[in-house]
Scaffold this motif. Structure first.
Motif, PDB file in Angstrom:
ATOM      1  N   THR A 354       8.567 -61.727 -64.530  1.00  0.00           N
ATOM      2  CA  THR A 354       7.481 -62.255 -65.343  1.00  0.00           C
ATOM      3  C   THR A 354       6.134 -62.036 -64.672  1.00  0.00           C
ATOM      4  O   THR A 354       5.146 -61.727 -65.321  1.00  0.00           O
ATOM      5  CB  THR A 354       7.683 -63.780 -65.534  1.00  0.00           C
ATOM      6  N   TYR A 355       6.128 -62.207 -63.377  1.00  0.00           N
ATOM      7  CA  TYR A 355       4.833 -62.221 -62.702  1.00  0.00           C
ATOM      8  C   TYR A 355       4.570 -60.989 -61.857  1.00  0.00           C
ATOM      9  O   TYR A 355       3.486 -60.837 -61.315  1.00  0.00           O
ATOM     10  CB  TYR A 355       4.726 -63.473 -61.815  1.00  0.00           C
ATOM     11  N   GLY A 356       5.551 -60.166 -61.714  1.00  0.00           N
ATOM     12  CA  GLY A 356       5.316 -59.024 -60.841  1.00  0.00           C
ATOM     13  C   GLY A 356       6.296 -57.892 -61.060  1.00  0.00           C
ATOM     14  O   GLY A 356       7.366 -58.063 -61.636  1.00  0.00           O
ATOM     15  N   LYS A 373       5.618 -56.080 -54.085  1.00  0.00           N
ATOM     16  CA  LYS A 373       5.565 -56.782 -55.368  1.00  0.00           C
ATOM     17  C   LYS A 373       4.126 -56.744 -55.862  1.00  0.00           C
ATOM     18  O   LYS A 373       3.216 -57.277 -55.221  1.00  0.00           O
ATOM     19  CB  LYS A 373       6.041 -58.227 -55.221  1.00  0.00           C
ATOM     20  N   GLU A 423       9.887 -57.788 -46.865  1.00  0.00           N
ATOM     21  CA  GLU A 423      11.051 -57.093 -46.321  1.00  0.00           C
ATOM     22  C   GLU A 423      11.904 -56.643 -47.501  1.00  0.00           C
ATOM     23  O   GLU A 423      12.012 -57.345 -48.516  1.00  0.00           O
ATOM     24  CB  GLU A 423      11.847 -57.996 -45.384  1.00  0.00           C
ATOM     25  N   ASP A 428      20.068 -58.170 -55.336  1.00  0.00           N
ATOM     26  CA  ASP A 428      19.946 -59.601 -55.594  1.00  0.00           C
ATOM     27  C   ASP A 428      21.336 -60.078 -56.007  1.00  0.00           C
ATOM     28  O   ASP A 428      22.206 -59.288 -56.393  1.00  0.00           O
ATOM     29  CB  ASP A 428      18.855 -59.934 -56.628  1.00  0.00           C
ATOM     30  N   SER A 472      19.221 -64.384 -59.620  1.00  0.00           N
ATOM     31  CA  SER A 472      18.357 -63.204 -59.495  1.00  0.00           C
ATOM     32  C   SER A 472      17.209 -63.449 -58.522  1.00  0.00           C
ATOM     33  O   SER A 472      16.508 -62.517 -58.146  1.00  0.00           O
ATOM     34  CB  SER A 472      17.816 -62.778 -60.860  1.00  0.00           C
ATOM     35  N   ASP A 486      10.847 -65.137 -54.921  1.00  0.00           N
ATOM     36  CA  ASP A 486      10.161 -65.559 -56.145  1.00  0.00           C
ATOM     37  C   ASP A 486       9.694 -67.014 -56.093  1.00  0.00           C
ATOM     38  O   ASP A 486      10.325 -67.916 -56.639  1.00  0.00           O
ATOM     39  CB  ASP A 486      11.055 -65.329 -57.370  1.00  0.00           C
ATOM     40  N   ARG A 658      16.457 -51.651 -62.317  1.00  0.00           N
ATOM     41  CA  ARG A 658      17.548 -52.405 -62.908  1.00  0.00           C
ATOM     42  C   ARG A 658      17.126 -53.243 -64.103  1.00  0.00           C
ATOM     43  O   ARG A 658      17.893 -54.016 -64.624  1.00  0.00           O
ATOM     44  CB  ARG A 658      18.200 -53.269 -61.839  1.00  0.00           C
TER      45      ARG A 658
END
Ligand SMILES: Nc1ncnc2c1ncn2[C@@H]1O[C@H](COP(=O)(O)OP(=O)(O)OP(=O)(O)O)[C@@H](O)[C@H]1O
Length: 688
Positions: A354-356, A373, A423, A428, A472, A486, A658
């Motif tokens: 959503t944000y990046g 990111k 890093e 995920d 995730s 996140d 992905r």
């Protein structure tokens, strides 16, 4: 906003400002001691330390010992009352083989019998006297630019001062790209002086004093406006019951936080003043005297309080628990400004949230593979997105083996191009599980849960709620390490509990109190998410995969039983509680996770089931804390947690984009909505 080069900012003004900050901090500290609402301290103490062996009423009306300190080896079983809502309808009789001989029954959680936890050293309870938050009672919201300037000023000061020797906050990994103005004008100094005088006066007459000058935090007010709506796409039962009562609140969450590097979060200090100190060698340190006194734990938290039966087991455990690393200090030259994104070679896009947008890149200078990111700016009309400011702020501040490391912030050619250098992690957890044919084994789940709990404990110890824990957002590498990422929805919390937005946490992992509209919540919401994650790790399926909030609640109630006032005092007063839900009397969770299975389904020992139940306890007050969960019996019984070295590895999923794959596979309506919203976004440039 270009990467600024501000070589000459060691001005008198800065030094003066620092002195004022320190003074403000000292006064603020005194003030907090005198005036902070005591009720939350009690709450907080109760949650964190207070479990000390007090029997508590359980969610289902049974009592259980929610203590981080293990109860005696053999406690009498829970009361043998008739089944209550939330009680198991049937349990599996058989025990998983290999469990230790300490299965004496304990009182129950959500109606399910627990097991006793063995003796062990009582946890070194950390006395948290008060939150690091500094409030703005006027509700005057700092403009983004002000917030940014504050960040700058904090970091500016940070570059100048010598290191103390206790904590090494890893904040300010390089100068922020948002550093728009580092010169400290005389007006600012005057403002500070004025503010100081006003503050002293206000302290006398105005119990909750205001100080946002040194805050690096943005007002939660913005969050209610900006963050929540993005996540909410469904109709809430709260809305259906009580529409139109959305009250704007001004959160107190303006404050500064600094975190020591001692992993496990044990010795961290939180700043009142927002002043970070740096040494000549560029490291950052917190001046002890300027920060609130959090009682330091001795030793590392990951091992200190664990219950171990024998020396050999203790040794085994030591090698299995996430090792708190004495991480190398960050050496950040604060005078250099941000590097350019051009110093990285793009390899592939990993994912888009959503944000990046997250890219896998190679640092041209060092050859190191890292993740970038990119902060999404598309929908921002008013400058730098606050969610991203929060995320950068928190991640630069934190340093823990279970939290993804942000190394620096780099910028592109335009003010809109801001990237976090993290890093790189190969997977995920969500993607990894999708490639697995079989779910994780219990011993592997233990390894992952221990790391996860360590990370969450560290966050909670440092007054941060993650608020979006899900598979995730848990990254894995091929060394068996798990890291939380996140932090876009995370925020500081503090005393007293304040109304926050309930529109946080992806639906499937959202705690019932949030779904039912509670506006006051705390660390327990993250613990619920951990319960959902633990169940998902064991079964490879999401535990409660609702499509709407009502559907989500019904799914929870069907498995855990419909709550009532008896098992969850205060339930009926929650805004959404009067909606029509399924009536389910018993807790059927054990059916999903039996102690033995002939069909190849997930199995869970008594102790494991006890932990799962404690994580999924309805009443947030009774839900287990990260600290107590880390000491749970389950982690000490056979099968012991797998060593990270022996955790399964997967093909490097993050070497492909992905997004589309996730969309195709995930029935998560929020993700679907998100993908729809992002439909127009395509590859436009190197890092677009
Ligand atoms: N350091 C990293 N290394 C490798 N992959 C990463 C890294 N950080 C994030 N990712 C990948 O990118 C995805 C999105 O990242 P992140 O969750 O931080 O973005 P977001 O926009 O905040 O997402 P959300 O929509 O969940 O809020 C993650 O699920 C993960 O797959």
């Amino acid at each position: 906003m270009a990467a600024g080069r501000h070589g000459g900012y060691r001005s008198y003004g800065v030094v003066r400002e620092r002195e004022l900050d320190l003074e403000a901090s000292r006064r603020s500290k005194e003030y907090h001691h005198r005036h902070r609402h005591p009720s939350h301290h009690r709450d907080s103490e109760r949650r964190r330390d207070g479990d000390r062996g007090r029997d508590r009423e359980l969610s289902n009306g049974y009592s259980h010992r929610r203590s981080p300190h293990p109860p005696p080896r053999s406690r009498p079983s829970g009361r043998a009352e008739d089944r209550e809502p939330g009680e198991v309808s049937s349990g599996s009789g058989s025990e998983e083989s290999g469990g230790r001989l300490v299965k004496a029954r304990e009182p129950r959680v959500n109606g399910v019998a627990g097991v006793s936890r063995e003796g062990g050293a009582p946890s070194p309870s950390k006395k948290r006297k008060h939150s690091p938050l500094i409030w703005d009672r006027n509700g005057s919201m700092p403009q983004v630019q002000d917030v940014v300037r504050n960040i700058t000023e904090v970091d500016t000061v940070a570059a100048e001062l010598p290191l103390a020797d206790v904590s090494t906050p890893s904040m300010a990994g390089g100068r922020s790209p948002m550093d728009l103005d580092v010169s400290v004008d005389s007006q600012k100094v005057e403002r500070l002086q004025e503010h100081e005088q006003t503050r002293i006066m206000e302290e006398e007459e105005y119990p909750t004093m205001i100080n946002i000058l040194t805050s690096r935090w943005v007002d939660a007010h913005d969050e209610e406006e900006e963050v929540a709506p993005k996540k909410k796409k469904t109709v809430s039962p709260v809305d259906s019951v009580k529409r139109g009562s959305t009250k704007k609140v001004t959160s107190p969450e303006l404050g500064e936080l600094l975190v020591g590097k001692n992993s496990g979060g044990s010795s961290s200090r939180l700043s009142d003043s927002g002043v970070v100190r740096g040494s000549a060698n560029g490291d950052l340190e917190v001046d002890r005297d300027d920060y609130m006194d959090l009682e330091k734990e001795t030793g590392d938290s990951s091992s200190s309080g664990r219950m171990l039966d024998t020396d050999s087991e203790s040794d085994a455990r030591r090698s299995r628990t996430p090792e708190p690393t004495q991480s190398s200090r960050r050496c950040i030259n604060m005078l250099q400004g941000c590097r350019s994104v051009d110093e990285f070679q793009r390899l592939n896009k990993i994912n888009e949230g959503t944000y990046g947008v997250v890219f896998r890149v190679r640092d041209k200078k060092t050859g190191e593979i890292v993740a970038l990111k990119k902060v999404k700016m598309e929908k921002e009309r008013e400058g730098f997105p606050l969610t991203s400011l929060r995320e950068i702020n928190i991640l630069l501040s934190f340093h823990h083996p279970s939290i993804v490391d942000v190394k620096e912030v780099v910028v592109g050619s335009s003010v809109n191009d801001t990237f976090m250098v993290m890093e790189y992690m190969e997977h995920d957890l969500k993607g990894a599980m999708e490639t697995m044919k079989q779910p994780y084994r219990q011993s592997e789940v233990k390894c992952l849960m221990l790391q996860l709990l360590e990370g969450v404990k560290y966050l909670h110890d440092n007054w941060v709620l993650h608020r979006d824990l899900k598979t995730s957002n848990l990254l894995l590498n091929n060394r068996g390490e798990l890291k939380i990422c996140d932090f876009g929805l995370s925020r500081q919390y503090g005393s007293p509990l304040k109304p926050y937005t309930q529109l946080v946490v992806t639906l499937w992992y959202r705690a019932p109190e949030l779904l039912l509209g509670a506006k006051e919540y705390s660390t327990a919401i993250d613990m619920w998410s951990l319960g959902c994650i633990m169940a998902e790790l064991l079964s490879k399926e999401p535990l409660f995969n609702g499509k709407t909030e009502i559907d989500q609640l019904n799914k929870i109630f069907r498995i855990l039983g419909t709550p009532n006032e008896q098992i969850w005092p205060g339930y009926s007063k929650l805004p959404g509680a009067s909606a029509k839900f399924v009536k389910q009397q018993y807790n059927r969770l054990r059916n999903k996770f039996p102690a033995a299975s002939f069909t190849g389904g997930p199995i869970l020992s008594e102790a494991g089931f006890d932990l799962l139940n404690r994580l999924l306890t309805y009443d947030p007050e009774k839900r287990i804390s990260a600290d107590a969960a880390l000491k749970h019996e389950w982690f000490c019984e056979i099968p012991l947690p797998t060593s990270k070295d022996f955790m399964p590895t997967f093909p490097a999923l993050n070497e492909q984009d992905r997004c589309m794959k996730k969309y195709m596979k995930s029935p998560d309506p929020l993700e679907e909505q998100r993908m729809k919203e992002q439909g127009s976004i395509g590859d436009r440039g190197l890092f677009d």
